[in-house]
Design an enzyme around this catalytic site. Structure first.
Site, PDB file in Angstrom:
ATOM      1  N   THR A  27       0.851  -1.186   0.000  1.00 55.83           N
ATOM      2  CA  THR A  27       0.000   0.000   0.000  1.00 55.83           C
ATOM      3  C   THR A  27       0.885   1.233   0.000  1.00 55.83           C
ATOM      4  OG1 THR A  27      -1.819  -1.100   1.091  1.00 55.83           O
ATOM      5  CG2 THR A  27      -1.615   1.271   1.498  1.00 55.83           C
ATOM      6  N   GLN A  99      -3.781  -7.392  -6.166  1.00 51.92           N
ATOM      7  CA  GLN A  99      -4.126  -7.975  -4.862  1.00 51.92           C
ATOM      8  C   GLN A  99      -5.534  -7.529  -4.465  1.00 51.92           C
ATOM      9  OE1 GLN A  99      -2.465  -6.771  -0.982  1.00 51.92           O
ATOM     10  NE2 GLN A  99      -1.913  -8.912  -0.650  1.00 51.92           N
ATOM     11  N   HIS A 174      -6.153 -11.530  -0.948  1.00 56.76           N
ATOM     12  CA  HIS A 174      -5.429 -11.090   0.254  1.00 56.76           C
ATOM     13  C   HIS A 174      -6.069 -11.750   1.476  1.00 56.76           C
ATOM     14  CE1 HIS A 174      -3.139  -8.894   3.037  1.00 56.76           C
ATOM     15  NE2 HIS A 174      -3.366  -7.654   2.655  1.00 56.76           N
ATOM     16  N   ASN A 177      -2.705 -10.632   7.015  1.00 54.41           N
ATOM     17  CA  ASN A 177      -2.590  -9.349   7.723  1.00 54.41           C
ATOM     18  C   ASN A 177      -3.836  -8.880   8.465  1.00 54.41           C
ATOM     19  OD1 ASN A 177      -0.080  -9.491   6.699  1.00 54.41           O
ATOM     20  ND2 ASN A 177      -0.245  -7.791   5.260  1.00 54.41           N
ATOM     21  N   TYR A 179      -7.057  -8.935   7.577  1.00 52.50           N
ATOM     22  CA  TYR A 179      -8.182  -8.372   6.836  1.00 52.50           C
ATOM     23  C   TYR A 179      -9.302  -9.423   6.720  1.00 52.50           C
ATOM     24  CZ  TYR A 179      -5.040  -4.505   6.315  1.00 52.50           C
ATOM     25  OH  TYR A 179      -4.209  -3.451   6.604  1.00 52.50           O
ATOM     26  N   ARG A 226      -2.638 -15.184  -0.358  1.00 53.23           N
ATOM     27  CA  ARG A 226      -1.649 -14.758   0.640  1.00 53.23           C
ATOM     28  C   ARG A 226      -2.148 -15.083   2.045  1.00 53.23           C
ATOM     29  NH1 ARG A 226       1.834  -9.245   1.981  1.00 53.23           N
ATOM     30  NH2 ARG A 226       3.740 -10.399   1.599  1.00 53.23           N
ATOM     31  N   ASN A 234      -3.418  -5.641  13.999  1.00 56.44           N
ATOM     32  CA  ASN A 234      -4.833  -5.900  13.719  1.00 56.44           C
ATOM     33  C   ASN A 234      -5.481  -6.852  14.719  1.00 56.44           C
ATOM     34  OD1 ASN A 234      -5.530  -4.062  11.751  1.00 56.44           O
ATOM     35  ND2 ASN A 234      -4.840  -5.353  10.066  1.00 56.44           N
ATOM     36  N   GLY A 313       9.596  -6.661  -0.093  1.00 53.30           N
ATOM     37  CA  GLY A 313       8.758  -5.481   0.057  1.00 53.30           C
ATOM     38  C   GLY A 313       9.612  -4.231   0.114  1.00 53.30           C
ATOM     39  N   ARG A 314      10.097  -3.924   1.328  1.00 54.53           N
ATOM     40  CA  ARG A 314      10.812  -2.662   1.546  1.00 54.53           C
ATOM     41  C   ARG A 314      11.989  -2.496   0.593  1.00 54.53           C
ATOM     42  NH1 ARG A 314      11.080  -4.174   7.700  1.00 54.53           N
ATOM     43  NH2 ARG A 314      11.007  -6.187   6.608  1.00 54.53           N
TER      44      ARG A 314
HETATM   45  C1  LIG Z   1       4.644   0.377   2.953  1.00 59.00           C
HETATM   46  C2  LIG Z   1       4.117  -1.031   3.065  1.00 59.00           C
HETATM   47  C3  LIG Z   1       2.835  -1.308   2.636  1.00 59.00           C
HETATM   48  C4  LIG Z   1       2.342  -2.628   2.680  1.00 59.00           C
HETATM   49  N1  LIG Z   1       1.086  -2.891   2.166  1.00 59.00           N
HETATM   50  C5  LIG Z   1       0.685  -4.172   2.020  1.00 59.00           C
HETATM   51  C6  LIG Z   1      -0.478  -4.493   1.265  1.00 59.00           C
HETATM   52  O1  LIG Z   1      -1.167  -3.630   0.693  1.00 59.00           O
HETATM   53  N2  LIG Z   1      -0.837  -5.801   1.178  1.00 59.00           N
HETATM   54  C7  LIG Z   1      -0.105  -6.790   1.772  1.00 59.00           C
HETATM   55  O2  LIG Z   1      -0.458  -7.957   1.667  1.00 59.00           O
HETATM   56  N3  LIG Z   1       1.016  -6.513   2.476  1.00 59.00           N
HETATM   57  C8  LIG Z   1       1.447  -5.245   2.578  1.00 59.00           C
HETATM   58  N4  LIG Z   1       2.639  -4.970   3.200  1.00 59.00           N
HETATM   59  C9  LIG Z   1       3.490  -6.064   3.665  1.00 59.00           C
HETATM   60  C10 LIG Z   1       4.519  -6.426   2.574  1.00 59.00           C
HETATM   61  O3  LIG Z   1       3.873  -7.067   1.484  1.00 59.00           O
HETATM   62  C11 LIG Z   1       5.581  -7.376   3.126  1.00 59.00           C
HETATM   63  O4  LIG Z   1       4.940  -8.489   3.671  1.00 59.00           O
HETATM   64  C12 LIG Z   1       6.437  -6.717   4.192  1.00 59.00           C
HETATM   65  O5  LIG Z   1       6.996  -5.511   3.724  1.00 59.00           O
HETATM   66  C13 LIG Z   1       7.573  -7.657   4.616  1.00 59.00           C
HETATM   67  O6  LIG Z   1       8.417  -7.928   3.522  1.00 59.00           O
HETATM   68  P1  LIG Z   1       9.902  -7.294   3.499  1.00 59.00           P
HETATM   69  O7  LIG Z   1      10.575  -7.790   4.755  1.00 59.00           O
HETATM   70  O8  LIG Z   1      10.538  -7.813   2.243  1.00 59.00           O
HETATM   71  O9  LIG Z   1       9.735  -5.801   3.492  1.00 59.00           O
HETATM   72  C14 LIG Z   1       3.146  -3.661   3.202  1.00 59.00           C
HETATM   73  C15 LIG Z   1       4.421  -3.357   3.668  1.00 59.00           C
HETATM   74  C16 LIG Z   1       4.930  -2.074   3.585  1.00 59.00           C
HETATM   75  C17 LIG Z   1       6.343  -1.795   4.035  1.00 59.00           C
END
Ligand SMILES: Cc1cc2nc3c(=O)[nH]c(=O)nc-3n(C[C@H](O)[C@H](O)[C@H](O)COP(=O)(O)O)c2cc1C
Length: 355
Positions: A27, A99, A174, A177, A179, A226, A234, A313-314
């Site tokens: 997001t 997603q 999804h 997390n 939801y 997922r 949450n 992700g990050r």
């Molecule tokens: C800014 C941000 C927004 C995220 N939004 C979502 C999302 O919309 N849907 C989702 O399933 N996970 C979301 N996540 C979780 C990421 O998909 C991922 O699981 C998380 O960053 C851990 O992975 P990483 O260690 O590679 O960063 C988000 C994470 C971050 C950092």
């Protein structure tokens, strides 16, 4: 240099991914009026060297909204917005799944004209929601009726159809997390006594029906689900996490779902039992792991057979050319937390590729 499995191709009967460095759904709160736009297209096209991109959570209906400035996929305008994104990603040689997101109780009356968010059960819980006026505490949601559950499943199907029309290569349900599908799955938030509550066969029904809806549009290979058995937010909880999630994994295996996207930290605390190997054993499609992976641990996960691919992700926020950086062992840029949800180009489309 030893050959990298992480950078090798993988696929199924329908799709070939050019590498196993996938982009995690994130997001970014830059879709004003809940419509993806040119800037969204630029951002995802910059990251098209990923083997597969999962979009940010994308609402299946207006009821599904629970985060300000996030995109939906249930109106003609939204479909047109996403078309710009899929065209830009495809032109850049990438693949992209939408997603499909319903926040359920993790929402706020601000998004629903003052009405309550919906959930499996009307019980209070402790979390926060990112509204237009900043973070607000959650409220006690109202319980969905059976008819509303059926129409929500129909919303998943309509959203999958809209995703197809918008040119997506597939969709991800999804189920993670905390939801709506996870709210049904775990027995903490789900106290229903009808066919959607009680034993795990019933609590999994919502997730599985949403998955069936996606499969009915895209076929199983183009559907990802997922799951996240352990999350620290949450206010989720289940009296037997392993049993609950392994039931879901086995049911998804029966449906021949193409991708199982399993969230579990690569760095679990000492003594915590990892569930990913158990899930992997039960699932014959593409098994994708996520959370806290780096190049080395991702390579190990694939080498050891734990996973077929890894989502980042990050690292993908701040390194748009992440696979190339892995290939050349280039330095990685850190992501700036302050601009994750801040809006605009800053911290979104202005992270450079390697020169
Ligand atoms: C800014 C941000 C927004 C995220 N939004 C979502 C999302 O919309 N849907 C989702 O399933 N996970 C979301 N996540 C979780 C990421 O998909 C991922 O699981 C998380 O960053 C851990 O992975 P990483 O260690 O590679 O960063 C988000 C994470 C971050 C950092």
């Amino acid at each position: 240099m030893p050959t990298s499995k992480l950078l090798s191709a993988v696929g199924n009967a329908e799709l070939t991914f050019k590498n196993r460095v996938f982009m995690a759904p994130m997001t970014r709160a830059r879709s004003e009026d809940h419509v993806a736009n040119e800037l969204t297209a630029t951002y995802y096209a910059q990251r098209a060297s990923a083997g597969l991109i999962f979009t940010e959570g994308t609402q299946i209906s207006s009821q599904a909204i629970g985060w300000t400035n996030t995109p939906g996929i249930h109106t003609a305008e939204q479909i047109a917005g996403w078309k710009k994104v899929t065209e830009a990603v495809h032109k850049a040689g990438g693949l992209i799944f939408a997603q499909l997101w319903h926040t359920g109780r993790a929402s706020h009356p601000d998004f629903h004209g003052g009405e309550l968010p919906v959930a499996p059960s009307a019980i209070p819980f402790d979390s926060q929601v990112f509204t237009a006026e900043g973070p607000k505490p959650t409220v006690t949601p109202r319980e969905l009726t059976i008819d509303e559950i059926k129409s929500t499943i129909a919303d998943y199907e309509a959203a999958a159809r809209a995703a197809k029309e918008a040119g997506f290569d597939g969709v991800e349900v999804h189920g993670a997390n905390g939801y709506l599908p996870a709210q049904f799955l775990e027995d903490g938030p789900n106290k229903r006594t009808d066919e959607y509550g009680g034993p795990i066969e019933n609590r999994a029904r919502f997730l599985l029906e949403a998955t069936d809806a996606a499969i009915s549009v895209f076929g199983p290979e183009r559907v990802s689900v997922r799951l996240s058995p352990r999350i620290p937010y949450n206010d989720m909880g289940d009296s037997n996490l392993e049993q609950t999630y392994m039931f879901a994994v086995e049911a998804l295996e029966k449906k021949k779902v193409g991708i199982l996207h399993f969230m579990e930290s690569a760095n679990l605390p000492e003594g915590a039992k990892p569930f990913a190997p158990e899930a992997r054993k039960r699932f014959s499609g593409l098994f994708v792991v996520n959370v806290d992976y780096d190049q080395q641990t991702a390579e190990q996960a694939i080498e050891s057979g734990l996973a077929d691919a890894v989502t980042f992700g990050r690292l993908f926020i701040s390194n748009p050319d992440l696979p190339e950086r892995f290939r050349t062992n280039a330095p990685l840029a850190p992501s700036d937390h302050d601009t994750y949800y801040s809006g605009g180009e800053n911290g979104y489309t202005d992270y450079p590729n390697l020169p």
